[in-house]
Design a protein around this motif. Structure first.
Motif, PDB file in Angstrom:
ATOM      1  N   ASP A  34       0.869  -1.173   0.000  1.00  0.00           N
ATOM      2  CA  ASP A  34       0.000   0.000   0.000  1.00  0.00           C
ATOM      3  C   ASP A  34       0.910   1.229   0.000  1.00  0.00           C
ATOM      4  N   GLY A  35       1.265   1.686  -1.202  1.00  0.00           N
ATOM      5  CA  GLY A  35       2.158   2.837  -1.297  1.00  0.00           C
ATOM      6  C   GLY A  35       1.442   4.159  -1.165  1.00  0.00           C
ATOM      7  N   GLN A  36       0.142   4.149  -1.380  1.00  0.00           N
ATOM      8  CA  GLN A  36      -0.627   5.391  -1.335  1.00  0.00           C
ATOM      9  C   GLN A  36      -0.625   6.002   0.059  1.00  0.00           C
ATOM     10  N   ASP A  37      -0.723   5.156   1.079  1.00  0.00           N
ATOM     11  CA  ASP A  37      -0.765   5.654   2.454  1.00  0.00           C
ATOM     12  C   ASP A  37       0.617   5.923   3.027  1.00  0.00           C
ATOM     13  N   GLN A  38       1.653   5.484   2.363  1.00  0.00           N
ATOM     14  CA  GLN A  38       3.050   5.824   2.638  1.00  0.00           C
ATOM     15  C   GLN A  38       3.650   5.189   3.891  1.00  0.00           C
ATOM     16  N   TRP A  39       2.864   5.044   4.954  1.00  0.00           N
ATOM     17  CA  TRP A  39       3.446   4.447   6.149  1.00  0.00           C
ATOM     18  C   TRP A  39       3.915   2.999   5.944  1.00  0.00           C
ATOM     19  N   PRO A  40       3.253   2.179   5.079  1.00  0.00           N
ATOM     20  CA  PRO A  40       3.764   0.812   4.916  1.00  0.00           C
ATOM     21  C   PRO A  40       5.182   0.758   4.359  1.00  0.00           C
ATOM     22  N   LEU A  41       5.517   1.654   3.422  1.00  0.00           N
ATOM     23  CA  LEU A  41       6.884   1.682   2.900  1.00  0.00           C
ATOM     24  C   LEU A  41       7.842   2.176   3.975  1.00  0.00           C
ATOM     25  N   GLU A  42       7.375   3.076   4.814  1.00  0.00           N
ATOM     26  CA  GLU A  42       8.211   3.586   5.903  1.00  0.00           C
ATOM     27  C   GLU A  42       8.542   2.483   6.910  1.00  0.00           C
ATOM     28  N   ARG A  43       7.665   1.485   7.021  1.00  0.00           N
ATOM     29  CA  ARG A  43       7.987   0.338   7.871  1.00  0.00           C
ATOM     30  C   ARG A  43       9.273  -0.315   7.373  1.00  0.00           C
ATOM     31  N   TYR A  44       9.394  -0.474   6.058  1.00  0.00           N
ATOM     32  CA  TYR A  44      10.586  -1.120   5.499  1.00  0.00           C
ATOM     33  C   TYR A  44      11.846  -0.327   5.832  1.00  0.00           C
ATOM     34  N   MET A  45      11.731   0.995   5.866  1.00  0.00           N
ATOM     35  CA  MET A  45      12.877   1.836   6.226  1.00  0.00           C
ATOM     36  C   MET A  45      13.331   1.569   7.659  1.00  0.00           C
ATOM     37  N   ALA A  46      12.399   1.182   8.511  1.00  0.00           N
ATOM     38  CA  ALA A  46      12.718   0.973   9.923  1.00  0.00           C
ATOM     39  C   ALA A  46      13.393  -0.365  10.196  1.00  0.00           C
ATOM     40  N   TYR A  47      13.232  -1.335   9.291  1.00  0.00           N
ATOM     41  CA  TYR A  47      13.642  -2.704   9.594  1.00  0.00           C
ATOM     42  C   TYR A  47      15.156  -2.882   9.726  1.00  0.00           C
ATOM     43  N   TYR A  48      15.902  -2.425   8.745  1.00  0.00           N
ATOM     44  CA  TYR A  48      17.352  -2.650   8.779  1.00  0.00           C
ATOM     45  C   TYR A  48      18.006  -1.938   9.972  1.00  0.00           C
TER      46      TYR A  48
END
Length: 445
Positions: free
Chosen positions: A206-220
């Motif tokens: 879900d790229g429209q809401d933006q927070w799901p992609l931001e989760r990926y930024m937090a993982y590493y």
């Protein structure tokens, strides 16, 4: 109004409210945040709760039932729910009311720097003290409570949820592509390439809401440097150019280059992303246990139902966090306004917090407490029970969602740049340079 103009207006409003908060906060004395058992009679009236939750969600439904029960025993009482589910709009309303000293008796907030400023000014009841006084402190899951704590360990919000975020996957699509569950985050690009070769979208996003992609930024960074990295990043004591931030940028760029997400992911909404996965067109979907009803019951398409499984956040080489430590949020918390706290508010909270776990867990949701047993639906698959049981096995460290940690201006820019990074429009070095400049500008402010 164009999107960029709306965002600019929103950021300006937030900045203005923050300035107003600092200028007017001392205009009226605060009550003692630790005086959780005030003297006096209980005089019934309507109290209000400023909310950022779905109006038909489990939390509100449970609290409406509980408020009705309390009103039957206390005529004249009413709980007024002021609901703004859209999070950016809610934040603007919440911070504006805080600046004007007009927050209601109860209000939702994440453990943000803004909320910590309110707590530091004595404007929020100390929840650690309140739960101890109500003899409820030992009832709460440690992870649920810790998610609500500020970086200094203090607690000023009550959790009403508990979630686990998993990578749901289609085992049949994995088998067709000859791939295993990724053991490390560094296995993701190769996994994506193999799935792409079979004509399958590797990861629904879900790229429209933006927070799901931001989760990926937090993982590493969470695996590489632990939760301390985001704590230091949001105050300017760490930077995106630090090893953890640089590694995250390179990993996200590699995910994009490997075609991990569907074409046009930035314009794909929540429902469409989920449909990609539940229809068998995508192999992986990163989402929380709030979707158990859709992913682990017989409502799921029978053509994929038997192939659905999940794995938790993979590790990396030399990780500083354990395998059972990942994103385990307890949602936005509820704060209690110390200036309007009185015997009625205390009495209602004592009633509500005692009653809530049983009412909420009966809906099939995970309670933030340990004593309430989740009612597993009759049409649940084995995954439902497994996910519920896994809630008792999570570790101490929490991968905090970055959208609840960073200031609004930095967060907005981060979300924009992440999309460009994954699309290959900018390089990891360009991403890091832009974000460090943005972070410096906003932390200096």
């Amino acid at each position: 109004m164009p999107i960029n103009t709306r965002k600019a207006a929103f950021i300006t409003a937030i900045a203005a409210s923050a300035l107003l908060l600092s200028s007017c906060a001392g205009s009226s004395p605060s009550a003692d945040p630790t005086d959780v058992d005030p003297e006096g009679e209980i005089v019934t009236r309507e109290i209000s709760w400023l909310l950022s939750r779905p109006a038909d969600g489990g939390v509100i439904t449970a609290m409406e039932q509980i408020a009705d029960e309390y009103a039957q025993e206390n005529p004249g009482f009413a709980l007024n729910l002021i609901t703004t589910p859209d999070r950016p709009s809610y934040i603007q309303k919440y911070e504006t009311l805080a600046a004007a000293n007009k927050l209601p008796e109860l209000f939702d907030t994440d453990a943000t720097p803004f909320a910590q400023k309110l707590a530091g000014q004595g404007r929020m009841v100390d929840i650690d003290v309140l739960l101890e006084d109500l003899d409820l402190a030992d009832e709460y899951r440690e992870a649920a409570v810790n998610y609500q704590r500020f970086d200094d360990g203090s607690l000023y919000m009550v959790p009403f949820e508990f979630q686990l975020e998993f990578f749901w996957y289609n085992s049949a699509l994995f088998a067709d592509a000859g791939v295993d569950v990724p053991a490390t985050l560094d296995d993701f690009p190769e996994m994506c390439e193999a799935l792409r070769a079979e004509g399958v979208t590797p990861i629904a996003l879900d790229g429209q809401d933006q927070w799901p992609l931001e989760r990926y930024m937090a993982y590493y960074p969470f695996r590489m440097a632990g939760p301390e990295y985001i704590q230091e990043l949001k105050t300017g004591d760490a930077s995106f150019s630090d090893p953890a931030g640089q590694a995250a940028a390179e990993w996200l760029y590699d995910l994009g280059q490997a075609g991990c997400f569907q074409e046009g992911f930035s314009s794909t909404g929540y429902a469409d992303a989920q449909a990609l996965f539940t229809s068998g067109r995508a192999a992986v979907y990163n989402i929380g246990t709030w979707e158990l009803g859709n992913l682990a019951t017989e409502t799921l398409d029978p053509t994929v139902r038997d192939s659905i499984d999940y794995f938790t956040l993979p590790t990396i080489e030399n990780a500083v966090t354990a395998d059972n430590e990942y994103v385990t949020p307890s949602g936005i918390g509820m704060a209690v306004n110390s200036k309007t706290y009185d015997p009625l508010v205390r009495d209602f909270l004592a009633f509500a917090l005692e009653r809530y776990p049983a009412v909420y867990s009966a809906t099939g949701a995970l309670s933030p407490t340990t004593g309430a047993k989740t009612t597993v639906p009759a049409d649940a698959t084995d995954l439902y029970t497994r996910a519920v049981e896994q809630a008792d096995e999570v570790g101490e460290a929490i991968a905090m969602p970055w959208d609840t940690q960073l200031d609004p201006a930095t967060n907005t820019r981060l979300q924009q740049e992440l999309t460009l990074l994954v699309q290959g429009d900018i390089t990891p070095d360009e991403f890091v340079e832009t974000m460090d400049a943005t972070l410096k500008e906003n932390t200096d402010d």
